[in-house]
Write a protein that holds these residues in place. Structure first.
Motif, PDB file in Angstrom:
ATOM      1  N   ASN A  59      39.832  45.280  37.701  1.00  9.51           N
ATOM      2  CA  ASN A  59      38.952  44.424  36.900  1.00  9.51           C
ATOM      3  C   ASN A  59      37.479  44.700  37.137  1.00  9.51           C
ATOM      4  OD1 ASN A  59      41.096  43.149  35.637  1.00  9.51           O
ATOM      5  ND2 ASN A  59      41.224  41.550  37.181  1.00  9.51           N
ATOM      6  N   GLU A 113      46.687  43.507  39.395  1.00  4.65           N
ATOM      7  CA  GLU A 113      45.770  42.759  38.534  1.00  4.65           C
ATOM      8  C   GLU A 113      46.361  42.588  37.141  1.00  4.65           C
ATOM      9  OE1 GLU A 113      41.792  44.298  38.658  1.00  4.65           O
ATOM     10  OE2 GLU A 113      41.769  44.263  40.842  1.00  4.65           O
ATOM     11  N   THR A 114      46.017  41.497  36.513  1.00  2.00           N
ATOM     12  CA  THR A 114      46.468  41.232  35.157  1.00  2.00           C
ATOM     13  C   THR A 114      45.714  42.145  34.209  1.00  2.00           C
ATOM     14  OG1 THR A 114      46.842  38.944  35.747  1.00  2.00           O
ATOM     15  CG2 THR A 114      46.727  39.454  33.397  1.00  2.00           C
ATOM     16  N   ASN A 115      46.459  42.849  33.402  1.00  2.00           N
ATOM     17  CA  ASN A 115      45.859  43.770  32.435  1.00  2.00           C
ATOM     18  C   ASN A 115      46.418  43.473  31.050  1.00  2.00           C
ATOM     19  OD1 ASN A 115      44.182  45.696  34.087  1.00  2.00           O
ATOM     20  ND2 ASN A 115      46.139  45.887  35.144  1.00  2.00           N
ATOM     21  N   ASP A 116      46.254  42.231  30.613  1.00  2.00           N
ATOM     22  CA  ASP A 116      46.799  41.832  29.325  1.00  2.00           C
ATOM     23  C   ASP A 116      46.245  42.672  28.180  1.00  2.00           C
ATOM     24  OD1 ASP A 116      48.348  39.868  30.489  1.00  2.00           O
ATOM     25  OD2 ASP A 116      46.828  38.313  30.213  1.00  2.00           O
TER      26      ASP A 116
END
Length: 194
Positions: free
Chosen positions: A26, A112-115
């Motif tokens: 991020n 990590e969120t990688n929407d």
């Protein structure tokens, strides 16, 4: 003399991989990559029409291939214990030389969120699978059954990655050394009892 066409692209991918190791996915922004690499701003969408997601994905592939190469070279050794010990030693050196700032860029993407870029998690999974397959193949060559080899390989990767995270948090090499010693003992018994 101006840099060759591919140089700024290569510098950007290398910088993205280095930044992933230290700051995570991020925080690895285009601006940070440009500042780190010294590449001109206009080169971003020229080289990476898919934007930041494409740049990060290529950095994951590069970092994954680099470590895969190290694993594959180490696994050609006659002694699987030596190969695994060397992988722990590599991480030990990286952690100490970076003052516990450098972690694994693949983990950085995986946790990590990688929407906005779901392909990044798939890329991380592919890298981990390649590492597991290389280690597993080495254990099969040294007489362990394929399923046990695959489980051991996955366990070793998980132990190393977890230990690296703990080392960074504790600012100490102790978790990696403990994991390395336990893995070494486990492999001594597994290879002896095959």
């Amino acid at each position: 003399m101006s840099p060759r066409r591919g140089e700024s692209r290569e510098r950007m991918v290398l910088s993205a991989a280095a930044l992933l190791r230290e700051y995570g996915a991020n925080a690895t922004s285009i601006d940070r990559v440009l500042a780190h690499s010294g590449a001109p701003r206009g080169s971003v969408y020229h080289h990476f029409p898919g934007g930041r997601a494409q740049l990060i994905e290529e950095a994951v592939a590069l970092a994954g291939a680099f470590i895969s190469g190290l694993i594959e070279t180490a696994t050609r050794a006659d002694d699987p214990l030596e190969a695994v010990d060397a992988f722990f030693a590599l991480w030990r050196e990286r952690l100490i030389s970076s003052e516990f700032r450098a972690g694994c860029p693949i983990v950085a993407v995986a946790v990590e969120t990688n929407d906005d870029a779901p392909q990044l998690i798939r890329s991380a999974a592919e890298v981990f699978a390649r590492w597991r397959d290389a280690l597993g193949a080495m254990f099969v060559r040294h007489g362990l059954p394929p399923e046990r080899s695959r489980r051991l390989a996955g366990f070793i990767i998980a132990a190393i990655e977890g230990a690296v995270i703990m080392c960074r948090a504790e600012q100490s090499i102790s978790p990696l050394e403990a994991a390395g010693a336990e893995i070494h003992d486990l492999l001594v018994h597994a290879l002896r009892d095959r």
